[in-house]
Write an enzyme that holds these catalytic residues in place. Structure first.
Site, PDB file in Angstrom:
ATOM      1  N   ARG A  54       0.825  -1.213   0.000  1.00 45.15           N
ATOM      2  CA  ARG A  54       0.000   0.000   0.000  1.00 45.15           C
ATOM      3  C   ARG A  54       0.857   1.259   0.000  1.00 45.15           C
ATOM      4  NH1 ARG A  54      -5.567   1.732   1.189  1.00 45.15           N
ATOM      5  NH2 ARG A  54      -6.306  -0.412   1.296  1.00 45.15           N
ATOM      6  N   GLU A 101      -9.088   6.640   7.660  1.00 41.40           N
ATOM      7  CA  GLU A 101      -7.672   6.802   7.357  1.00 41.40           C
ATOM      8  C   GLU A 101      -7.309   8.037   6.519  1.00 41.40           C
ATOM      9  OE1 GLU A 101      -5.861   2.378   7.027  1.00 41.40           O
ATOM     10  OE2 GLU A 101      -7.587   2.777   5.734  1.00 41.40           O
TER      11      GLU A 101
END
Length: 773
Positions: free
Chosen positions: A320, A723
């Site tokens: 990621r 997030e």
């Protein structure tokens, strides 16, 4: 009754967190508050005091001799498989057998009548081992020839070498990005109660009940149906309780089954910090080619991470980081490579953003480099490189950016924060201020929403309507303070058109909803909200069919409105209607399910659509630094963030505010430091500084982009909020950089490493001043 009646707590409206009053009055129950049955025992971990060694044996005779000690657990006591690796790589033992891999590694557990006895007895062990050389960071690990903990990933599009060769300007650099401790208010805790046969019930503070269930079963050597994991709420998680609870749940369950008594394990804060993983540290080497206007032509990057002794979740975390190394910017030619390095440190794990923030920091550093090299405002360089229309809309992993709203969002924030005028004032201020210097930065974020492991993008829910009209809601997500339960209950209340207070939110348990995914990746509401809505729609379909048969009306004549049901010309209260449906033997319970559509990912090719959609945001921060001490403060921050059609604006704003402060802390004060012996020395609140209330921006303006609506069919067209706003803290980091650069008339990128502690700021000021001289 009037048709203007409304319900309380509908979706898209402010509603208090369902446990808010309990939180502030101390009445919210956590795992440690569960009443212990008579005879409950307590476990505590005995840990290594060396960073790397060959383990020859454990002499626990003095431990067992302590009055009140019932026994000990070692690797030899594991009845099933001695592994709690969340990815099944068999590289993370409950207790090691032949090799110590990091300072603070659990080697055994003491079980005693009280926690204090167990804790003190654990220190009396004699550990026979031969120390070995150790490597603590990714650079040292590469130099020592350490392996990767999992296969690296490469993302590539275009021709990097040709792009760099053709670029008129090229810059190479390196940035070190530090890790971060989760510092949740409630630490790890597990409480196991043995049952008959193979059965065991585990109450624990985990973001992933199903994984804890499977890990406990794996370690005990029993099927998963013998293990029940319960979570009512957590006192914070931030990713630190996604996989790291496996150890504590397994130890508690092993002890409970061995001694036939309830067992609780709760480490103190020092052990919690030394024995559990953190955000991954990264050392990022980058090269960027660009033209004289600052338009990027090619980007190459290598992302080496401190992963720790085992793989844990380092594979997807480092993946990621690459997914977000573009942030909001189009790279015509790009090659990004991860290096997930094994190190002799605790195995790092999930943390809010899951590697994405480290990738975004790298992207913003390259923008900053270009701005200083071309003498431009960094915001202009950012805007020149934003993703755009066809030809400039493909990510390094070959997903098309279809919903880019950053131009509008950034422009609105630029105007509302008065960015241009303030930057001009700051330049003038710095020119006349020899000691205090100011900086300002406006940074964007584009963050992909979905688990990159496609199979995790599924959720279940269970909804019961009782014959008195009360509603019971259970889903696979976990509540850690973020308001997930409140949002899902709002969805259910609106779907039934009843008041929020009618919904009973119950603990997350593997007994009701099986095979759940972690509450992580910002997907808790997306997944569980849709699963709950699916369950409600099943029940409503049966109720409508019943009404049509009973009152001889078409389906369109049956309407749910404000705690009542309209059936043709007849009006019934919701309670009365449900009672009649029950008497007619209508099924009033349903299991809902949802899986995210459209997503797919081929890791071997480095191509696919790993994300269902993107969430966007931008922040403008202003700072003042003292060039004599390196100390600084954040004067003002303005945020505009995209949450689609917000399910609960009050909760979403709270998430944005909290995420920003936590992201700011990661990049400024939160410093993890290991000494040469491999000991984590920042292992308690006394040595590890998270932001205080006094560290927040003096002026703090947070707004949601109320015009945004998710183009994808998410729950009520909302977007994830957990997030993405974490990365808005990068605006503070970039503003500090501008303030430092002012001492050398902005001729050079200061290349601050993170966290930009006052010491690092002072050293950067000194370095630039000496260079200018």
């Amino acid at each position: 009754m009037k048709d203007t009646l409304t319900i309380t707590g509908a979706a898209h409206s402010d509603h208090n967190h369902d446990s808010a009053v309990k939180h502030v009055t101390g009445r919210a129950n956590y795992t440690d508050d569960i009443a212990m049955p008579e005879g409950t025992l307590h476990a505590y971990l005995g840990v290594s005091h060396v960073a790397h060694a060959t383990l020859h044996g454990l002499d626990l005779s003095e431990v067992l001799a302590v009055p009140g000690v019932v026994g000990v657990l070692t690797a030899a006591d594991v009845p099933g498989v001695n592994d709690i690796s969340p990815t099944g790589r068999n590289d993370e033992p409950v207790f090691p057998t032949d090799r110590i891999q990091f300072h603070g590694q659990p080697l055994f557990a003491v079980v005693a009548e009280t926690r204090d006895i167990a804790r003190r007895a654990a220190e009396r062990a004699c550990i026979d081992c031969t120390p070995l050389p150790h490597a603590l960071d990714p650079v040292a690990a590469q130099e020592a020839g350490y392996p990767h903990v999992t296969a690296p990933l490469k993302l590539e599009r275009g021709d990097l070498d040709a792009g760099l060769a053709a670029a008129k300007n090229r810059i190479k650099g390196r940035i070190t990005v530090g890790g971060q401790d989760h510092m949740y208010l409630e630490g790890h805790i597990a409480f196991a109660i043995p049952g008959e046969d193979d059965d065991v019930i585990v109450h624990c503070s985990t973001q992933h009940p199903s994984e804890a269930q499977h890990m406990v079963a794996h370690v005990l050597g029993v099927p998963s149906n013998a293990v029940v994991v319960n979570v009512r709420r957590m006192g914070g998680g931030f990713g630190g309780k996604e996989s790291q609870m496996n150890l504590f749940a397994a130890v508690a369950a092993m002890a409970a089954k061995k001694w036939g008594q309830a067992v609780k394990i709760r480490p103190d804060r020092d052990q919690d910090m030394t024995a559990t993983g953190k955000r991954h540290d990264f050392v990022i080497d980058y090269e960027v080619g660009f033209d004289d206007t600052g338009r990027i032509e090619a980007v190459g990057g290598t992302f080496a991470a401190r992963c720790g002794f085992s793989s844990d979740l380092s594979g997807p975390v480092t993946d990621r980081a690459l997914f977000h190394a573009d942030n909001a910017y189009f790279y015509p030619n790009v090659r990004l490579t991860s290096r997930p390095m094994k190190t002799n440190t605790v195995s790092n794990t999930a943390f809010r953003g899951f590697g994405g923030p480290q990738g975004v920091v790298a992207a913003e550093r390259m923008i900053e480099e270009i701005a200083y090299a071309t003498g431009q405002d960094p915001l202009d360089v950012r805007k020149a490189n934003f993703y755009g229309n066809e030809g400039r809309d493909l990510t390094p992993y070959h997903q098309q950016v279809e919903d880019n709203i950053l131009d509008r969002l950034v422009s609105e924030l630029e105007e509302s924060a008065d960015y241009r005028a303030r930057r001009t004032e700051i330049l003038a201020y710095n020119a006349g201020s020899p000691v205090l210097k100011k900086g300002i930065a406006l940074t964007p974020v584009k963050f992909g929403i979905s688990f990159t492991a496609t199979w995790y993008n599924q959720a279940g829910a269970l909804v019961h309507v009782y014959n008195d009209g009360s509603i019971h809601l259970n889903h696979g997500g976990t509540e850690m303070g973020q308001g997930l339960n409140t949002k899902v209950a709002q969805v259910v209340a609106e779907a039934f058109q009843v008041d929020f207070e009618r919904i009973k939110i119950t603990k997350t348990t593997t007994e009701k909803v099986p095979n759940t995914s972690a509450t992580a990746a910002s997907s808790g509401t997306d997944l569980n909200g849709m699963a709950a809505l699916n369950a409600v729609e099943q029940i409503k379909a049966r109720l409508v069919e019943f009404a049509c048969d009973r009152w001889a009306v078409p389906p369109g004549a049956v309407r749910f409105e404000a705690n009542r049901v309209l059936i043709g010309d007849e009006v019934l209260s919701f309670d009365a209607f449900i009672r009649q449906a029950y008497l007619a033997r209508v099924q009033l319970s349903a299991a809902g399910f949802y899986k995210t559509p459209k997503i797919h990912w081929d890791r071997d090719k480095g191509q696919g659509r790993p994300f269902y959609y993107y969430a966007y945001g931008a922040a403008c921060s202003e700072v003042t630094i003292d060039t004599l001490t390196g100390e600084y403060r954040v004067e003002r921050t303005d945020i505009l963030h995209d949450v689609g059609r917000s399910l609960n604006p009050a909760l979403d704003k709270g998430q944005v505010e909290g995420a920003f402060i936590q992201g700011m802390g990661w990049l400024t004060t939160e410093e993890l430091w290991w000494d040469d012996a491999g000991r984590l020395r920042t292992h308690a609140p006394s040595t590890y500084k998270i932001p205080l209330a006094s560290d927040r921006p003096r002026v703090f303006n947070v707004n949601l982009a109320d015009w945004s609506e998710n183009r994808e069919l998410t729950i009520k067209r909302s977007k994830a909020v957990g997030e993405p706003p974490f990365m808005l803290g990068i605006s503070v980091f970039e503003a500090l950089s501008m303030a430092v650069a002012s001492v050398a008339d902005y001729r050079e990128c200061p290349r601050l490493d993170a966290p930009a502690t006052p010491e690092r700021v002072l050293m950067a000021v000194d370095r630039l001043r000496r260079g200018a001289a």
